[in-house]
Design a protein around this motif. Structure first.
Motif: not given
Length: 240
Positions: A31-35
């Protein structure tokens, strides 16, 4: 001391908990990577400063490495490194080398050597320098002198570069690190033996063990340097 009553208490399923925790951490990282990726695309569209983009690329590469996706992390981390080294952001360049080493690719050993060269040559955060040197200790066979040279350098830089509480903490850590290396290298188990061991390996004289560290770095990097070392040294503030 109380004894466990195995009939009254059930033991926790630590293996299941570990799998669940790992799955939760991976999902959070994804999720952090997508952000981060969405943010990078926005910055690329609006023509942001190259430094902001390089910093974001380093964050993305680090997250990919944590997800064990080193193949994807490598080109992004290298792009960040190239910007940092060209703009004299030496601490960030060394940090990028640490991420590239953790990417676990064939070129990662060379990245470690270059990160160590930058970290020892340039006045950056000693904690990052010690982290890079610790990789050498972890990767070196027990009976090789390279780990001893790396540990002695870590202790020396803790002494001369750190200050206040950071110096106290790093001096304690690197002293323990040197003792651990001595035990695995030669079975050293007393202060007197440690002192003799350091004399034998010439680990008390920086002008000697730093030259040997340079040899370790040369072995790691071979001829695949990503920057001109002489030109970089000439740009350092204390050389002007």
């Amino acid at each position: 001391m109380k004894q466990f009553d195995l009939l009254a208490h059930s033991l926790p399923d630590t293996a299941a908990d570990s799998v669940m925790n790992f799955g939760g951490e991976a999902a959070a990282l994804e999720s952090h990577l997508q952000v981060l990726l969405d943010h990078m695309r926005d910055l690329e569209r609006c023509g942001c400063s190259p430094h902001r983009l390089a910093d974001l690329r380093l964050q993305i590469a680090r997250t990919l490495v944590e997800l064990e996706r080193g193949e994807e992390a490598w080109p992004i981390g290298r792009a960040a490194f190239e910007h940092f080294i060209a703009s004299d952001q030496f601490e960030l360049a060394a940090d990028a080398c640490d991420v590239l080493f953790r990417a676990n690719r064939p070129e990662s050993i060379g990245a470690l050597g270059q990160g160590i060269w930058i970290a020892v040559t340039c006045p950056i955060d000693p904690e990052l320098t010690i982290e890079l040197l610790n990789h050498v200790i972890d990767e070196t066979p027990d009976d090789a002198d390279g780990a001893a040279v790396a540990a002695a350098t870590a202790l020396f830089l803790s002494d001369v570069r750190a200050h206040g509480r950071q110096r106290e903490d790093l001096m304690f850590f690197t002293t323990q690190l040197l003792g651990t290396v001595a035990r695995r290298h030669s079975g050293i188990d007393s202060p007197e033996q440690l002192d003799l061991w350091m004399d034998r390996l010439e680990l008390k004289e920086p002008e000697k063990f730093l030259v040997r560290l340079r040899n370790v770095v040369d072995v790691l990097v071979q001829d695949d340097w990503w920057f001109d070392r002489e030109a970089l040294q000439a740009r350092l503030p204390f050389n002007q």
